[in-house]
Design a protein around this motif. Structure first.
Motif, PDB file in Angstrom:
ATOM      1  N   LEU A  18       0.843  -1.202   0.000  1.00  0.00           N
ATOM      2  CA  LEU A  18       0.000   0.000   0.000  1.00  0.00           C
ATOM      3  C   LEU A  18       0.878   1.252   0.000  1.00  0.00           C
ATOM      4  O   LEU A  18       0.938   2.009   0.970  1.00  0.00           O
ATOM      5  N   GLU A  19       1.536   1.482  -1.119  1.00  0.00           N
ATOM      6  CA  GLU A  19       2.359   2.678  -1.263  1.00  0.00           C
ATOM      7  C   GLU A  19       1.472   3.909  -1.406  1.00  0.00           C
ATOM      8  O   GLU A  19       0.261   3.804  -1.629  1.00  0.00           O
ATOM      9  N   ASP A  20       2.087   5.088  -1.300  1.00  0.00           N
ATOM     10  CA  ASP A  20       1.312   6.334  -1.239  1.00  0.00           C
ATOM     11  C   ASP A  20       0.402   6.547  -2.443  1.00  0.00           C
ATOM     12  O   ASP A  20      -0.683   7.115  -2.308  1.00  0.00           O
ATOM     13  N   ASP A  21       0.830   6.111  -3.615  1.00  0.00           N
ATOM     14  CA  ASP A  21       0.029   6.371  -4.819  1.00  0.00           C
ATOM     15  C   ASP A  21      -0.859   5.201  -5.203  1.00  0.00           C
ATOM     16  O   ASP A  21      -1.491   5.216  -6.265  1.00  0.00           O
ATOM     17  N   VAL A  22      -0.928   4.165  -4.360  1.00  0.00           N
ATOM     18  CA  VAL A  22      -1.733   2.985  -4.686  1.00  0.00           C
ATOM     19  C   VAL A  22      -3.193   3.221  -4.276  1.00  0.00           C
ATOM     20  O   VAL A  22      -3.490   3.518  -3.131  1.00  0.00           O
ATOM     21  N   HIS A  23      -4.080   3.050  -5.239  1.00  0.00           N
ATOM     22  CA  HIS A  23      -5.512   3.220  -5.012  1.00  0.00           C
ATOM     23  C   HIS A  23      -6.196   1.886  -4.737  1.00  0.00           C
ATOM     24  O   HIS A  23      -7.058   1.778  -3.867  1.00  0.00           O
ATOM     25  N   THR A  24      -5.812   0.844  -5.482  1.00  0.00           N
ATOM     26  CA  THR A  24      -6.458  -0.470  -5.364  1.00  0.00           C
ATOM     27  C   THR A  24      -5.427  -1.572  -5.528  1.00  0.00           C
ATOM     28  O   THR A  24      -4.531  -1.475  -6.377  1.00  0.00           O
ATOM     29  N   LEU A  25      -5.571  -2.631  -4.716  1.00  0.00           N
ATOM     30  CA  LEU A  25      -4.764  -3.842  -4.861  1.00  0.00           C
ATOM     31  C   LEU A  25      -5.675  -4.988  -5.295  1.00  0.00           C
ATOM     32  O   LEU A  25      -6.769  -5.165  -4.735  1.00  0.00           O
ATOM     33  N   PHE A  26      -5.217  -5.763  -6.277  1.00  0.00           N
ATOM     34  CA  PHE A  26      -5.998  -6.877  -6.800  1.00  0.00           C
ATOM     35  C   PHE A  26      -5.213  -8.173  -6.602  1.00  0.00           C
ATOM     36  O   PHE A  26      -4.096  -8.311  -7.119  1.00  0.00           O
ATOM     37  N   PHE A  27      -5.800  -9.116  -5.872  1.00  0.00           N
ATOM     38  CA  PHE A  27      -5.192 -10.433  -5.683  1.00  0.00           C
ATOM     39  C   PHE A  27      -6.165 -11.486  -6.196  1.00  0.00           C
ATOM     40  O   PHE A  27      -7.347 -11.468  -5.830  1.00  0.00           O
ATOM     41  N   LYS A  28      -5.662 -12.393  -7.032  1.00  0.00           N
ATOM     42  CA  LYS A  28      -6.472 -13.511  -7.507  1.00  0.00           C
ATOM     43  C   LYS A  28      -5.602 -14.758  -7.500  1.00  0.00           C
ATOM     44  O   LYS A  28      -4.418 -14.696  -7.844  1.00  0.00           O
TER      45      LYS A  28
END
Length: 446
Positions: A18-28
């Motif tokens: 979750l870096e400063d510019d990260v809006h969404t993380l997707f894990f599949k």
């Protein structure tokens, strides 16, 4: 109450991503994790460096989901940590400013986890709005839509308006959300669907007497109906909805609200792109002939105008059995009216007598309809009854019925082989049944 940038400590592997510019993380499961990063309106999707699909298998994602659920139970003392949705194959968790959606078979084809967080927290002053727009938003006798595409900044603007109404206007503000993920001040109460039903939430809202309600994610047809019910009760209402343009947001109300009530339910639309308000439209009701029609065809018309200039861009009115939304664009203003009338005449005659026709406008309020010779008398009717009924349905346009042979040179002739698709399907169904019956008879004879 969720606060921007504040959430409980997550597993180290998630916190590191979750870096400063990260809006969404997707894990599949069995896929390389991806991240959507950037600023509002400039988000880009990319693979996460140093991660591969082999290490993110189903068991690891299942274990991560259980860890996240445990964090919720460990922080029950926080009002911004709760299990929002828990259904077979799906779970939605709110952890501070993070919304975490988990899905697994049979709902999804493989286990996945999506972690979303806001990338900006703005105040209304950051938008540098015109004073007339601010005054309009402060009036609790308004129905407002904020519209735009996903990720355009709709929710960020809604949050800014809610806090402006609370702090600067001194209004009592409540929200209706599913899920509850707006980042707002503590004293703004956020309501979820009561017993899974937003209509029941609206009933409770009337009892607490808010000045303004923020209705996040107006999507389904029932949501638009609830929006109308709350607005007609006299509550200032701001809804957030997905649409590619302000006009499309208005059109989504058609069929859910009677035409005469549209401008009372919704009078302002803000279209957001890349985090900025690109267009503001105002709706106002008047009685007049639609642009391009003569005075005798006057009717209730909703004018859609640009705010604050007042320039009319479209008109909405009843035309026959349809609600028409017609652009008003200078010399071309007559063309859409005639196209609507032509389409309605053709549709009605196909329904009445099952034949195609040609329509030729001799003026803005007069037209001739050309049909096969044997259908002329049927369409005119005894004493002209049928043609008068058609004229009334079309708002008073004068109609003449003539045979195809009288068509002017150059007009495209109607399709002589046109047939009603429903009749064809019905005939094909009967033919199939007849074939089946004959087949059964043959087998019996054997």
């Amino acid at each position: 109450m969720a606060t921007f940038g504040n959430h409980p400590q997550l597993p180290d592997v998630i916190e590191s991503l979750l870096e400063d510019d990260v809006h969404t993380l997707f894990f599949k499961a069995d896929c390389t994790p991806r991240a959507k990063r950037g600023t509002i309106g400039e988000l880009r999707l990319e693979d996460i460096a140093g991660q591969d699909g082999d290490s993110w298998n189903t068991l690891r994602l299942e274990s991560l989901q259980e860890e996240l659920t445990t964090i919720v139970s460990e922080h029950q003392h926080r009002s911004d940590c709760f299990l929002e949705i828990d259904r077979k194959g799906c779970r939605v968790i709110q952890l501070g400013d993070l919304r975490i959606a988990c899905a697994w078979p049979p709902f999804s084809d493989a286990r996945e986890i999506t972690i979303v967080r806001p990338v900006a927290k703005l105040s209304l002053s950051d938008y540098e709005l015109d004073d007339q727009i601010l005054e309009r938003l402060s009036n609790h006798h308004r129905g407002v839509f904020i519209c735009g595409r996903p990720g355009s900044g709709k929710t960020t603007l809604a949050q800014a308006i809610a806090e402006y109404l609370d702090e600067d206007v001194g209004a009592l503000v409540k929200t209706m959300e599913s899920p509850r993920d707006l980042q707002l001040r503590e004293r703004i109460t956020q309501y979820a669907p009561l017993e899974g039903d937003l209509e029941k939430t609206a009933e409770i809202l009337f009892l607490v007497r808010p000045d303004f309600v923020i209705f996040d994610e107006v999507r389904r047809a029932r949501d638009f109906e609830i929006f109308a019910d709350v607005r007609l009760a006299g509550v200032g209402l701001l809804g957030v909805t997905h649409a590619n343009s302000a006009l499309e947001a208005i059109q989504r109300l058609i069929g859910k609200v009677e035409l005469g009530l549209v401008s009372q339910v919704l009078d302002t639309v803000l279209h957001v792109e890349a985090g900025q308000i690109q267009q503001v439209l105002e709706l106002r009701m008047t009685v007049k002939p639609p642009t391009g029609m003569q005075e005798e065809l006057a009717r209730p018309v909703i004018e859609i105008t640009e705010f604050p200039s007042g320039k009319i861009t479209h008109e909405m009115f009843a035309f026959g059995s349809e609600i028409a939304v017609v652009p008003v664009t200078g010399k071309a203003a007559n063309s859409p009216i005639k196209q609507l009338a032509q389409a309605q005449i053709t549709k009605t005659i196909r329904q009445w007598v099952g034949v195609d026709c040609a329509v030729h406008f001799t003026s803005d309020t007069s037209a001739k309809i050309y049909v096969p010779q044997h259908m002329v008398a049927t369409l005119v009717g005894k004493g002209g009854r049928n043609v008068r009924e058609l004229q009334e349905e079309l708002g008073g346009i004068n109609l003449g019925i003539e045979p195809l042979e009288a068509m002017p040179e150059g007009m495209e002739r109607p399709n002589p082989n046109w047939e009603d698709p429903q009749d064809r399907r019905s005939f094909e169904s009967r033919a199939w049944e007849h074939t089946r019956q004959k087949g059964k008879g043959k087998r019996k004879g054997r």
